[in-house]
Design an enzyme around this catalytic site. Structure first.
Site, short mmCIF file in Angstrom:
data_model
loop_
_atom_site.label_atom_id
_atom_site.label_comp_id
_atom_site.label_asym_id
_atom_site.label_seq_id
_atom_site.Cartn_x
_atom_site.Cartn_y
_atom_site.Cartn_z
N TRP A 17 6.41 4.17 -8.73
CA TRP A 17 7.91 3.57 -8.94
C TRP A 17 8.81 4.87 -8.88
O TRP A 17 8.70 6.09 -9.28
CB TRP A 17 7.81 3.16 -10.51
CG TRP A 17 8.97 2.06 -10.86
CD1 TRP A 17 10.12 2.39 -11.00
CD2 TRP A 17 8.76 0.67 -10.49
NE1 TRP A 17 10.91 1.05 -11.30
CE2 TRP A 17 9.88 0.05 -10.78
CE3 TRP A 17 7.59 -0.17 -10.10
CZ2 TRP A 17 10.09 -1.15 -10.62
CZ3 TRP A 17 7.96 -1.55 -10.21
CH2 TRP A 17 9.33 -2.12 -10.26
N HIS A 51 -3.44 -1.34 -11.22
CA HIS A 51 -3.32 -1.26 -12.62
C HIS A 51 -3.04 -2.28 -13.41
O HIS A 51 -2.56 -3.18 -12.96
CB HIS A 51 -2.40 -0.12 -13.09
CG HIS A 51 -0.83 -0.62 -12.93
ND1 HIS A 51 -0.27 -0.23 -11.58
CD2 HIS A 51 0.04 -1.08 -13.69
CE1 HIS A 51 0.96 -1.00 -11.75
NE2 HIS A 51 1.19 -1.35 -12.95
N ASP A 53 -1.11 -3.81 -16.81
CA ASP A 53 0.06 -3.84 -17.75
C ASP A 53 -0.18 -4.40 -19.22
O ASP A 53 -1.05 -5.33 -19.28
CB ASP A 53 1.18 -4.67 -17.27
CG ASP A 53 1.94 -4.13 -16.26
OD1 ASP A 53 1.67 -3.17 -15.74
OD2 ASP A 53 2.87 -5.01 -15.73
N HIS A 57 4.18 -2.67 -22.47
CA HIS A 57 5.17 -2.21 -21.47
C HIS A 57 6.57 -2.83 -21.40
O HIS A 57 7.51 -1.90 -21.23
CB HIS A 57 4.43 -2.44 -19.99
CG HIS A 57 5.02 -2.20 -18.86
ND1 HIS A 57 5.83 -0.79 -18.65
CD2 HIS A 57 5.50 -3.06 -17.67
CE1 HIS A 57 6.46 -0.86 -17.63
NE2 HIS A 57 6.44 -2.02 -16.89
N HIS A 158 7.48 -11.06 -15.99
CA HIS A 158 6.50 -10.33 -16.94
C HIS A 158 6.61 -11.22 -18.27
O HIS A 158 5.63 -11.33 -18.93
CB HIS A 158 6.83 -8.86 -17.15
CG HIS A 158 6.60 -8.06 -15.88
ND1 HIS A 158 7.26 -7.82 -14.79
CD2 HIS A 158 5.52 -7.07 -15.94
CE1 HIS A 158 6.70 -6.87 -14.23
NE2 HIS A 158 5.62 -6.35 -14.82
N1 LIG Z 1 7.85 -3.35 -14.76
C1 LIG Z 1 7.18 -2.66 -13.59
C2 LIG Z 1 7.11 -1.16 -13.50
C3 LIG Z 1 8.43 -0.61 -14.12
O1 LIG Z 1 9.48 -1.30 -14.26
C4 LIG Z 1 8.42 0.77 -14.01
C5 LIG Z 1 7.36 1.68 -13.94
C6 LIG Z 1 7.32 2.92 -13.99
C7 LIG Z 1 8.59 3.62 -14.17
C8 LIG Z 1 9.53 2.95 -14.27
C9 LIG Z 1 9.65 1.42 -14.27
N2 LIG Z 1 10.69 0.67 -14.44
C10 LIG Z 1 11.89 0.92 -14.70
O2 LIG Z 1 12.58 1.99 -14.90
C11 LIG Z 1 5.69 -3.27 -13.41
O3 LIG Z 1 4.83 -2.89 -13.98
O4 LIG Z 1 5.86 -4.09 -12.82
ZN LIG Z 2 4.21 -5.17 -14.25
ZN LIG Z 3 3.01 -1.88 -13.92
#
Ligand SMILES: N[C@@H](CC(=O)c1ccccc1NC=O)C(=O)O
Ligand SMILES: [Zn+2]
Ligand SMILES: [Zn+2]
Length: 205
Positions: A17, A51, A53, A57, A158
């Site tokens: 990300w 992965h 979640d 998260h 989500h």
């Molecule tokens: N929600 C996303 C991941 C995510 O938003 C994210 C993952 C790693 C670092 C930052 C993230 N989001 C916002 O800063 C997901 O898991 O799909």
């Molecule tokens: Zn996610």
């Molecule tokens: Zn994720």
């Protein structure tokens, strides 16, 4: 029995990300130093590669990785191929028999160059979750890094999935996998406090 490895290889440069911790593997001790063994050190975001979640998260009161039942991540899964779509809605799944499947993997083929984090992906419409729940789905997997649009701040899908007790598996690699029912094994690490965990995901049949 044939096995399909649907995990993204974890190596230096694997996309994360934007701005997230880069993945690194290095030797903390070498065989030369210890006289007996190489010992590695990993640095990575919990959302690296293939992965799952945990609810934590995106919900401060949500379950952490170790609170989740391993059996969610082991069992029959239906793979469906739904490509060239902006989003996935219940209509897209009307033609499939979802009875007796608790795990659904959606191959969107929308992340073409996996050496780079995608600019846009096929995402799940928030209305999908109630439809999946009605059909008894408990785990949804996607071949992209998120079930929501990449620039989403409210993470509507989500939350909608969590509200319907549906768990999330992201960035499975389904290029070589055809539609059909397989046995999925995608066990997360027993990380007590974590918001997510990399998995080694395979299909077999
Ligand atoms: N929600 C996303 C991941 C995510 O938003 C994210 C993952 C790693 C670092 C930052 C993230 N989001 C916002 O800063 C997901 O898991 O799909
Ligand atoms: Zn996610
Ligand atoms: Zn994720």
């Amino acid at each position: 029995m044939k096995i399909w490895d649907i995990s993204q290889p974890l190596k230096d440069g694997v996309p994360t990300w934007p701005g997230d911790t880069p993945f690194t593997f290095k030797l903390n001790w070498t065989k030369e130093e210890t006289g007996s063994v190489n010992v590695g050190n990993l640095s990575l975001s919990t959302h690296t590669g293939t992965h799952v979640d945990a609810p934590y998260h995106f919900d401060d009161d949500g379950k952490r990785m170790l609170d989740l039942q391993p059996e969610l991540y082991v069992g029959d899964a239906l793979v469906v191929h739904l490509e060239n779509r902006e989003s996935i809605t219940p209509d897209d799944l009307k033609g499939y028999d979802l009875s007796n499947v608790e795990r659904l993997l959606i191959k969107t083929s929308s992340w073409k160059d996996r050496s780079q984090f995608p600019e846009s992906i096929t995402y799940l419409s928030p209305e999908l979750a109630p439809f999946l729940k009605e059909n008894g789905i408990r785990l949804i997997g996607v071949d992209v890094p998120s079930v929501d649009q990449l620039d989403s701040k409210d993470l509507a899908s989500h939350h909608s999935l969590l509200n319907h007790d549906i768990h999330i598996l992201e960035s499975v690699i389904l290029d070589e996998v055809e539609e059909g029912v397989y046995e999925l094994i995608a066990l997360p690490l027993p990380l007590a406090d974590s918001d997510a965990s990399p998995v080694r995901a395979i299909l077999r049949r």
